[in-house]
Design an enzyme around this catalytic site. Structure first.
Site, PDB file in Angstrom:
ATOM      1  N   SER A 142     -18.079  18.448  44.381  1.00 59.75           N
ATOM      2  CA  SER A 142     -17.808  19.878  44.490  1.00 59.75           C
ATOM      3  C   SER A 142     -17.881  20.364  45.941  1.00 59.75           C
ATOM      4  CB  SER A 142     -18.795  20.611  43.580  1.00 59.75           C
ATOM      5  OG  SER A 142     -18.227  21.786  43.120  1.00 59.75           O
ATOM      6  N   HIS A 169     -16.290  20.041  35.052  1.00 62.40           N
ATOM      7  CA  HIS A 169     -16.698  19.930  36.454  1.00 62.40           C
ATOM      8  C   HIS A 169     -18.085  19.286  36.515  1.00 62.40           C
ATOM      9  CE1 HIS A 169     -16.746  21.302  40.632  1.00 62.40           C
ATOM     10  NE2 HIS A 169     -17.950  21.815  40.440  1.00 62.40           N
TER      11      HIS A 169
HETATM   12  C1  GCU Z   1     -17.650  27.114  43.121  1.00 61.31           C
HETATM   13  C2  GCU Z   1     -16.644  27.161  44.234  1.00 61.31           C
HETATM   14  C3  GCU Z   1     -16.022  25.793  44.481  1.00 61.31           C
HETATM   15  C4  GCU Z   1     -17.091  24.756  44.646  1.00 61.31           C
HETATM   16  C5  GCU Z   1     -18.047  24.807  43.498  1.00 61.31           C
HETATM   17  C6  GCU Z   1     -19.274  23.912  43.632  1.00 61.31           C
HETATM   18  O1  GCU Z   1     -16.991  26.892  41.901  1.00 61.31           O
HETATM   19  O2  GCU Z   1     -15.704  28.127  43.917  1.00 61.31           O
HETATM   20  O3  GCU Z   1     -15.212  25.826  45.624  1.00 61.31           O
HETATM   21  O4  GCU Z   1     -16.533  23.476  44.796  1.00 61.31           O
HETATM   22  O5  GCU Z   1     -18.582  26.106  43.379  1.00 61.31           O
HETATM   23  O6  GCU Z   1     -19.642  23.523  44.717  1.00 61.31           O
HETATM   24  O7  GCU Z   1     -19.912  23.688  42.594  1.00 61.31           O
END
Ligand code: GCU
Length: 418
Positions: free
Chosen positions: A257, A398
């Site tokens: 992420s 995710h």
């Molecule tokens: C949010 C953000 C993303 C990121 C994510 C994370 O969803 O919008 O850009 O990758 O957090 O780091 O969990």
């Protein structure tokens, strides 16, 4: 008076509000990616390795000044102290070393697990965690550290005390036993040690230690938090290359992420990193911004203004004017192996946009004599594709899971073979 005033506030708030994210492939605009293999100074085509080196410099300078920001040079007087070694960690399956990296009055803690009973040096995965090191596996003897949090309603950011309950809290994301069984080590650092992840918490982070006298914040072309975290990974590499148990030529960086965005930038900026894993990095990571699918540049700048450099703000809603895009970030890692992974339910991160960046970056790998993705058709879920540039979209949300790690370990077995 009053109603007008309130109406103005409401209108201003509406202006601030994000438009709904696009999840419709039919609404992805037509776009042209900036070319990888054409010099921007004089339009010369890039046809060989030497010419790529010059083009690489251009791209690296672009991403540095327009997106992540320039990091400060590490000081000469850094210290590495192995503060603890457990030779019978995890029921004798591992050796754990706890290392303190002293830099600018801060102590960045690195925790290293090595497989026991195998010849060393071993290849090592290095990654930042969202939580302190004791969360990566339930190890009752590992030292505990606290985590940064913003308390409500004061909005104060402070270091919270360590808890016993945090041991192994992120174990599913690290799969330590699996790594060790496959002969790899795992080094982790807590990203909050480097820079707490809050807008306005600059005073608690490493960037503050480098501010020029009289300055309260870095300049527009200077490092945001992601560049600071990537810099922290490089400080981890600084230690790892001194450790005789670690194969310094086989250090892979992995991140999920926002820390996947970080892993990509670390790989782009630190040639000692032999392989990069981007897990669900999405917008500002592996996903093509021009697609405006899921999260956008404007979303990033609005919700996480501290992640990128000041110059990046000018590209909110102006993706077509960006002289760069995600394929360039991946191409900076060439010819070193890179794995881009998405998750099917993580549409916010734009799995297809991540795949297309990997496809586009493959052009550079091919120029340098390696096989890249090898196809421009998005693969079905759980069907990894590609060689030196590899991609999969996993079923599910995710996250970084056992399935993802199995692919990364197979990839490392093939790509980091001696
Ligand atoms: C949010 C953000 C993303 C990121 C994510 C994370 O969803 O919008 O850009 O990758 O957090 O780091 O969990």
């Amino acid at each position: 008076m009053m109603p007008t005033f309130i109406a103005m506030i409401v209108a201003a708030a509406a202006l601030q509000q994000a438009p709904p994210a696009n999840y419709d492939e039919a609404k992805v605009p037509h776009y042209t990616l900036p070319p990888l293999l054409v010099m921007s100074d004089d339009g010369r085509p890039v046809r060989d390795e030497g010419a790529w080196e010059a083009r690489r410099q251009e791209i690296s300078a672009l991403l540095e000044t327009q997106m992540f920001g320039r990091a400060s040079r590490p000081p000469e007087d850094m210290t590495f102290e192995v503060v603890g070694v457990d030779r019978a960690a995890l029921n004798g399956s591992a050796i754990r070393k706890d290392v303190a990296i002293g830099v600018k009055g801060k102590s960045l803690r690195l925790q290293l697990y090595l497989p026991a009973g195998v010849p060393r040096p071993v290849p090592v995965f290095l990654g930042l965690g969202f939580a302190p090191n004791q969360t990566v596996v339930a190890d009752s003897r590992a030292p505990l550290a606290g985590a940064w949090a913003r308390s409500e309603p004061s909005k104060e950011v402070s270091l919270q005390p360590a808890t016993e309950a945090s041991r192994g809290a992120a174990a599913s994301r690290w799969q330590v036993e699996k790594l060790l069984a496959r002969g790899y080590g795992l080094a982790t650092m807590y990203y909050g040690d480097i820079e707490p992840d809050f807008d306005g918490s600059i005073g608690h982070g490493i960037r503050a230690a480098f501010l020029a006298p009289g300055r309260q914040a870095p300049g527009d072309a200077e490092w945001g938090a992601i560049a600071a975290w990537a810099w922290g990974l490089s400080r981890g590499v600084d230690y790892l290359v001194t450790d005789k148990d670690v194969d310094r030529s086989r250090i892979a960086v992995v991140g999920h992420s926002r820390l996947g965005k970080t892993a990509l930038w670390a790989g782009a900026t630190d040639p000692r990193i032999a392989m990069v894993i981007s897990n669900n990095s999405g917008e500002g990571g592996a996903a093509i911004s021009r697609r405006r699918f899921g999260e956008t540049v404007a979303d990033l700048n609005r919700r996480f203004p501290h992640w990128f450099c000041g110059n990046y703000r000018q590209y909110s809603d102006r993706e077509d004017e960006m002289p760069f895009d995600a394929h360039m970030l991946l191409a900076l890692i060439a010819p070193r192996p890179v794995y881009v992974a998405s998750a099917e339910e993580d549409q916010w991160a734009d799995p297809k946009g991540e795949f297309l960046a990997a496809v586009a970056a493959s052009e550079v790998y091919e120029l340098l004599g390696h096989k890249g993705i090898g196809s421009s058709t998005m693969p079905a879920p759980n069907q990894p594709v590609g060689e030196r540039v590899r991609y999969h979209v996993r079923t599910g949300p995710h996250d970084i899971t056992a399935y993802d790690w199995e692919q990364y370990l197979d990839f490392a077995d093939r790509q980091l073979r001696r």
